[in-house]
Design an enzyme around this catalytic site. Structure first.
Site, PDB file in Angstrom:
ATOM      1  N   ILE A 162      -6.576  -4.831   8.477  1.00 19.88           N
ATOM      2  CA  ILE A 162      -7.751  -3.975   8.343  1.00 19.88           C
ATOM      3  C   ILE A 162      -8.762  -4.487   7.318  1.00 19.88           C
ATOM      4  O   ILE A 162      -9.889  -4.005   7.282  1.00 19.88           O
ATOM      5  CB  ILE A 162      -7.355  -2.518   7.999  1.00 19.88           C
ATOM      6  CG1 ILE A 162      -6.786  -2.407   6.583  1.00 19.88           C
ATOM      7  CG2 ILE A 162      -6.372  -1.973   9.019  1.00 19.88           C
ATOM      8  CD1 ILE A 162      -6.575  -0.964   6.153  1.00 19.88           C
ATOM      9  N   LYS A 187     -12.443  -0.324   6.422  1.00 20.84           N
ATOM     10  CA  LYS A 187     -12.670  -1.225   5.296  1.00 20.84           C
ATOM     11  C   LYS A 187     -13.758  -2.260   5.605  1.00 20.84           C
ATOM     12  O   LYS A 187     -14.660  -2.481   4.792  1.00 20.84           O
ATOM     13  CB  LYS A 187     -11.369  -1.936   4.928  1.00 20.84           C
ATOM     14  CG  LYS A 187     -10.180  -1.009   4.762  1.00 20.84           C
ATOM     15  CD  LYS A 187     -10.415   0.086   3.733  1.00 20.84           C
ATOM     16  CE  LYS A 187      -9.200   0.991   3.598  1.00 20.84           C
ATOM     17  NZ  LYS A 187      -9.429   2.089   2.623  1.00 20.84           N
ATOM     18  N   ASP A 214      -0.946  -5.721   9.717  1.00 18.07           N
ATOM     19  CA  ASP A 214      -2.074  -4.886   9.306  1.00 18.07           C
ATOM     20  C   ASP A 214      -3.188  -5.823   8.843  1.00 18.07           C
ATOM     21  O   ASP A 214      -3.091  -6.461   7.806  1.00 18.07           O
ATOM     22  CB  ASP A 214      -1.638  -3.957   8.173  1.00 18.07           C
ATOM     23  CG  ASP A 214      -2.736  -3.010   7.720  1.00 18.07           C
ATOM     24  OD1 ASP A 214      -3.886  -3.469   7.555  1.00 18.07           O
ATOM     25  OD2 ASP A 214      -2.454  -1.818   7.515  1.00 18.07           O
ATOM     26  N   TYR A 249       0.827  -1.208   0.000  1.00 24.51           N
ATOM     27  CA  TYR A 249       0.000   0.000   0.000  1.00 24.51           C
ATOM     28  C   TYR A 249       0.863   1.260   0.000  1.00 24.51           C
ATOM     29  O   TYR A 249       1.708   1.437   0.876  1.00 24.51           O
ATOM     30  CB  TYR A 249      -0.897  -0.048   1.234  1.00 24.51           C
ATOM     31  CG  TYR A 249      -1.636   1.210   1.581  1.00 24.51           C
ATOM     32  CD1 TYR A 249      -2.438   1.868   0.646  1.00 24.51           C
ATOM     33  CD2 TYR A 249      -1.543   1.742   2.868  1.00 24.51           C
ATOM     34  CE1 TYR A 249      -3.116   3.025   0.993  1.00 24.51           C
ATOM     35  CE2 TYR A 249      -2.231   2.894   3.221  1.00 24.51           C
ATOM     36  CZ  TYR A 249      -3.010   3.533   2.276  1.00 24.51           C
ATOM     37  OH  TYR A 249      -3.695   4.676   2.630  1.00 24.51           O
TER      38      TYR A 249
END
Length: 486
Positions: free
Chosen positions: A241, A278, A239, A154
């Site tokens: 999410i 998200k 991460d 990302y």
């Protein structure tokens, strides 16, 4: 701002304020600007840019809105909830509302199939996942230290972890020949190169499910990662999410489910970043979470959270919503189903014109392979193609180079941030673009046939007529050269 004025301000302001660490000067953010300057609207601007570069989950807002209507007491801004206004308005404990931390912990468990338990006392708030990542970077590393990060990753990580902390991100190069899998060999190679460059590695950052790949790390890979960070005595930031966006098998596996299966695992090295941006589609609420297994990190991160707390009004609403077990179970199930349907519809549309994608089962995007459209296999040519897609096709998709991909020609395309009608327009534009590239894998027998094809691909045609055309024996899609990956 003129050059003279800009240089003058650089002398007046700090280096952090004036450096390029934010990462805004990249194709990823340039695509957003192109959309903002010419946004698509079905009636007011039908030839505008369609936003396919923003990973938002807009497929289940009807469920959220229905719950809010049926639970007015959850908000202090309603007649039913206003009696709690004063208590909520003056609450400023950076631990957060107890009911909020408990509800978030339970939701994290539900998303992981109730296979693991989370302690509400370890829930630390932050201003979105961005704030969570930065806080962890401040806790775990000093300026100049590095986190290993598997590519592609990302683009916002460059901002979140580097800009104000001075921390570096060092790539773990993953490649398409094995579907960008994170391997022990790639991890060791990256660690070795960092050492040779005299860079101190303080941790490994993984994104599971992956943004931009939409893939899930399997249990054995997670175990290998845990063994690696324990062997090197470095931190692991996970991460997660996109945990609730998995829409088909294999199921999402959290790092928290695997830790007990690795002999000698030092739990103090493991930290999870989570948010509701998200999985629930609430990026504007700025609800970020740090869940660390390290007591000292929990304590320090909680102090740091003073710089990015979640408003108590938001905490109260979220606590009430996530404490509704029936709603949560229904939302997770329907969100997964709708994501699956949208993913299948979109990838089928791409496949009909020979565009392949990386096989995926999570996230709000697909990793699209446009390598055959490059004149040369270079990142310069990737950006040339990207400019055509932005300026001519009028779609904001994100080029792989902005995700630090090691191979040119890959693009991330978001599919859950629009309604069905807009998605169909986007697919028609892609089809039109492909049929204007007769030498890139789709044969057009004659100029006359090409003209007929192009006329049938006008945006005004219905989606059903487009499908009928694709299935016609006279379509260029009947060419054996056009094949799509399952």
């Amino acid at each position: 701002m003129g050059l003279i004025s800009e240089n003058y301000n650089k002398k007046l302001l700090s280096k952090i304020a004036t450096n390029d660490g934010h990462g805004e000067n990249s194709a990823y953010f340039d695509g957003w600007k192109a959309y903002e300057n010419d946004p698509f609207h079905p009636t007011q601007n039908p030839h505008g840019v369609i936003q396919m570069g923003l990973a938002e989950n807009q497929l289940c807002f009807d469920l959220i809105q229905e719950w809010i209507v049926n639970n007015p007491k959850a908000s202090i801004c309603t007649y039913e909830g206003v009696q709690d206004f004063q208590d909520i308005a003056i609450f400023q404990d950076y631990h957060g509302l107890p009911e909020f931390r408990k509800a978030v912990a339970r939701f994290m468990e539900k998303v992981r199939g109730d296979r693991v338990r989370f302690d509400p006392e370890r829930i630390v708030m932050s201003g979105g996942a961005t704030g969570a990542h930065e806080s962890l970077a401040f806790c775990l590393a000093d300026p100049g230290d590095a986190f290993l990060v598997p590519t592609p990753y990302y683009p916002g990580f460059d901002r979140d972890l580097r800009w104000r902390t001075g921390v570096q991100l060092f790539p773990v190069v993953c490649e398409s020949f094995n579907n960008f899998k994170v391997t022990k060999e790639a991890l060791e190679e990256a660690y070795k190169k960092a050492q040779e460059s005299k860079i101190k590695v303080k941790g490994l950052l993984i994104n599971n499910p992956s943004n931009p790949l939409g893939t899930i790390l399997d249990k054995e890979t997670l175990k290998d990662i845990l063994r690696f960070i324990n062997d090197k005595n470095i931190h692991l930031v996970c991460d997660e999410i996109y945990a609730a966006t998995a829409f088909s098998q294999p199921s999402f596996i959290s790092i928290s489910e695997v830790m007990s299966e690795v002999v000698g695992c030092n739990n103090d090295l493991v930290h999870i970043v989570y948010s509701l941006s998200k999985d629930l589609g609430f990026p504007g609420f700025r609800v970020g979470i740090i869940y660390s297994y390290n007591d000292v990190v929990v304590n320090i991160a909680r102090k740091m959270s003073s710089f990015g707390l979640v408003s108590t009004q938001t905490q109260r609403l979220i606590a009430s919503m996530l404490s509704d077990t029936i709603f949560v179970e229904n939302f997770i199930a329907k969100s997964s189903m709708r994501l699956l349907q949208r993913h299948e519809l979109f990838t089928k549309g791409l496949g009909q014109v020979g565009i392949t994608t990386l096989k995926s089962n999570a996230g709000l995007f697909i990793w699209m392979d446009l390598r055959r459209f490059l004149e040369d296999s270079t990142f310069d040519d990737e950006l040339k193609l990207w400019h055509i897609i932005i300026d001519k096709v009028k779609l904001n998709v994100s080029p792989g180079c902005s995700f630090h991909c090691s191979e040119p020609g890959w693009f991330r395309v978001c599919f859950a941030n629009m309604d069905d009608a807009t998605m169909k327009v986007a697919l028609k534009r892609i089809r039109h673009f492909v049929y204007l590239q007769p030498n890139k894998g789709v044969e057009v027998a004659t100029k006359k046939q090409y003209c007929r094809t192009r006329s049938k691909l006008e945006i005004s045609l219905s989606f059903r007529r487009m499908d009928d055309f694709m299935n016609s024996p006279h379509s260029p899609m009947s060419s054996p050269m056009v094949q799509a990956r399952n």
